[in-house]
Design an enzyme around this catalytic site. Structure first.
Site, short mmCIF file in Angstrom:
data_model
loop_
_atom_site.label_atom_id
_atom_site.label_comp_id
_atom_site.label_asym_id
_atom_site.label_seq_id
_atom_site.Cartn_x
_atom_site.Cartn_y
_atom_site.Cartn_z
N TYR A 55 -13.17 36.36 38.57
CA TYR A 55 -12.49 35.37 39.41
C TYR A 55 -11.78 34.35 38.53
O TYR A 55 -10.65 33.95 38.81
CB TYR A 55 -13.53 34.70 40.30
N CYS A 84 -8.19 26.79 48.00
CA CYS A 84 -8.77 27.95 47.30
C CYS A 84 -8.28 28.03 45.86
O CYS A 84 -9.09 28.12 44.94
CB CYS A 84 -8.43 29.23 48.05
N HIS A 85 -6.98 28.04 45.68
CA HIS A 85 -6.48 28.22 44.31
C HIS A 85 -5.39 27.22 43.97
O HIS A 85 -4.59 27.44 43.06
CB HIS A 85 -5.99 29.66 44.12
N GLY A 86 -5.32 26.13 44.75
CA GLY A 86 -4.47 25.01 44.36
C GLY A 86 -2.97 25.19 44.52
O GLY A 86 -2.22 24.85 43.62
N PRO A 95 -0.11 28.93 42.52
CA PRO A 95 0.08 30.37 42.37
C PRO A 95 0.76 31.09 43.53
O PRO A 95 1.18 32.22 43.37
CB PRO A 95 -1.35 30.89 42.22
#
Lengths: 420, 169
Positions: free
Chosen positions: A294, B133-135, B148
């Protein structure tokens, strides 16, 4: 497989064995010559078999009470926890069993990395092992979706969306995986089906894994080829059976500690909230055993390249027998590799740690450096090391290092001086 | 060795393989296609939303085909902000005019185009949405600005049935 002919003692045994040679197989397994210097790192094969059987048995029982439906799955898991006799115990064994399974498989894999067990002639054993590892990750992921909590739902969403990174067909594949336009009931029912299937696929591969192992025989801490059977081997039963059994007992103590004292420490509190397609939990993290991958996914700022990097990190392991150019198996005789090995262990642990942290600031920087190093280790360090490293002289037999100062040692030294 | 001549048997082999391949394909396809969205899932393709209670500066979230749809009634400041952004500053260049036909109403899938999480309202560096979650950071037009995610949040097909009702899908 067995070199010597085996004949059952009883008349019935002989009659049966002539028709189905199960007794020959049993005899092969008990007499199987094993290097006598195997240490406790070699007991994890047996421990992993135990883990697989435990997951299958507890999973079978859970499936008798679980309902694979988006409206009922969450409640049925709570029903198992509160109403079913010993349901809490069986579910906690199954949930923590997954973690124990991965703990054991990581030790097993890093054992192979240290002692070069993946090298010729054991490449097929290694590759089957990597396939088993991939199937374990698939089974664990789908199993985690079944309780239909918040982490289940959003974990499923994020992981299936990885496929949307594929150009052109990605969105179609994701819709196909979901059986709809989002993770929903059709997704849950198919995940349940596959979660049920995969352990049996793993079981079949384990048979192939062991079969392939029994052709060359076990590697050993010294990493040299040995004659078998010989003075360097002992029969599997009773020597290895007892040693494996003792290690298994120790392992079960750790297992029981988690099940009885901290059954939820490896899970996430968010998964005790029922799935809500409108709200994503503030901090999504996979289970601990997937964290290093991850971290690699998140360290790449591009969607497609992130997915490619994450998958490469796993598949690169399958190429390891050819990436490692050194002919010497055991790290005991590779002073430089030994240091890089421990750096890799630290690197993977660091990746696991930053994988659990938010992907920003210093964590992101560390994740990027650790990701780069991970690939550097396999793609540059290992291939070059095989040519550059000055390895230590190998003993001629397993017995030799034990009987230091024996004529063999002198012979070994002579051999080295002849080589240099 | 003389050159091998094509004879009747070679033709029969090729024909058998070809028919066999078609047969295998025709057998496998239903097994694969059964996993695609079924008729009952497809039947839920549109939904009508009453937006009479949504005041400027407020966002409501509705479920459409199992996915959240954000309906934001934007303030005049927000519209001005969204329309002032230069296209060359965008990762996925789209004019705000093309995303919000009626500038006051922004209707979009509340799904981050990275890995499908639901972004949080009025968060992030661009006063729009932020995916935890992933910015990924989105602006007040739902366009990707940082992080992303590869593209802007998707605008579904929708129309105003009357001044108070939006039909999505």
């Amino acid at each position: 497989m067995s070199d010597h002919e085996y004949t059952p003692k009883s008349k019935f045994g002989k009659w049966f064995n002539d028709r189905l040679p199960l007794l020959t197989l049993a005899n092969h397994l008990t007499d199987y010559p094993t290097p006598k210097n195997l240490n406790y790192w070699w007991t994890f094969g047996g421990i992993l078999t135990f883990c697989l059987i435990t997951q299958i048995v507890t999973g079978l029982v859970l499936a008798m009470h679980y309902i694979a439906h988006a409206d009922m799955a969450f409640d049925s898991v709570e029903h198992i926890m509160r109403d079913v006799n010993y349901g809490w115990l069986i579910r906690y064994i199954h949930a923590n069993g997954a973690s124990m399974f991965f703990l054991a498989v990581y030790i097993h894999i890093f054992r192979s990395l240290f002692y070069g067990s993946y090298k010729a002639p054991r490449e097929i054993i290694w590759i089957i092992g990597i396939i088993i590892y991939l199937l374990m990750m698939a089974a664990a992921f789908m199993g985690y979706v079944l309780p239909w909590g918040q982490m289940s739902f959003w974990g499923a969403t994020v992981i299936t969306n990885l496929f949307s990174a594929i150009p052109l067909v990605g969105e179609g594949i994701v819709t196909w995986l979901w059986g709809g336009y989002s993770v929903d009931n059709p997704t849950l029912t198919r995940f349940f089906t596959l979660h049920y299937l995969i352990p049996f696929l793993i079981l079949g591969l384990v048979v192939l894994h062991i079969w392939a192992l029994h052709i060359p025989g076990n590697n050993n801490p010294v990493g040299i080829d040995i004659k078998k059977p010989s003075k360097d081997t002992v029969p599997f039963h009773p020597y290895i059976v007892i040693k494996d059994g003792f290690a298994l007992l120790m392992f079960m103590i750790v297992f029981a500690f988690f099940v009885f004292y901290t059954p939820n420490i490896l899970g996430h509190a968010d998964n005790y909230i029922e799935a809500d397609p409108l709200v994503t939990p503030a901090h999504i993290v996979p289970e601990w055993y997937l964290l290093p991958f991850y971290a690699i996914l998140r360290s790449v700022p591009d969607k497609l390249l992130g997915v490619v990097a994450m998958l490469s990190a796993i598949f690169i392991l399958a190429a390891l027998p050819w990436l490692d150019t050194s002919k010497i198996r055991s790290a005991v005789f590779r002073p430089l590799y030994r240091q890089f090995y421990w750096i890799l262990v630290a690197d993977v642990l660091i990746l696991g740690y930053v994988g659990a942290m938010p992907a920003e600031g210093l964590y992101l920087l560390v994740a990027r450096i650790a990701t780069a190093y991970y690939f550097l280790h396999f793609l540059v360090i290992l291939p070059v090391l095989g040519f550059k490293e000055r390895t230590l002289p190998l003993p001629l037999s397993i017995t030799e290092p034990v009987l230091g100062g024996s004529p063999n040692l002198a012979a070994a030294k002579k051999k080295v001086s002849l080589n240099s | 060795m003389s050159e091998k001549k094509t004879n009747r048997r070679d033709f029969l082999f090729t024909a058998t393989y070809a028919v066999g391949a078609v047969g295998v394909g025709a057998t496998i396809w239903p097994m694969i296609d059964q996993m695609n969205p079924d008729a009952s899932v497809k039947a839920l393709a549109s939904t009508e939303v009453d937006v009479s209670t949504v005041t400027p500066g407020k966002t409501i979230t509705v479920l459409w085909r199992g996915k959240p749809v954000f309906i934001r009634r934007r303030t005049q400041d927000e519209i001005a902000e969204a329309r002032l952004v230069k296209l060359e500053d965008l990762k996925h260049p789209e004019k705000d005019e093309d995303r919000a036909k009626d500038p006051e109403w922004l209707v979009m899938l509340g799904v981050c185009t990275h890995l499908g999480c639901v972004p949080l309202d009025q968060k992030g560096d661009y006063n729009g949405w932020f995916c935890p979650c992933h910015g990924s950071h989105y602006d007040i037009s739902g366009r990707i600005r940082k992080g992303p995610a590869p593209t802007n949040m998707e605008i579904p097909k929708y129309e105003f049935v009357n001044s108070n009702t939006i039909k999505i899908g």
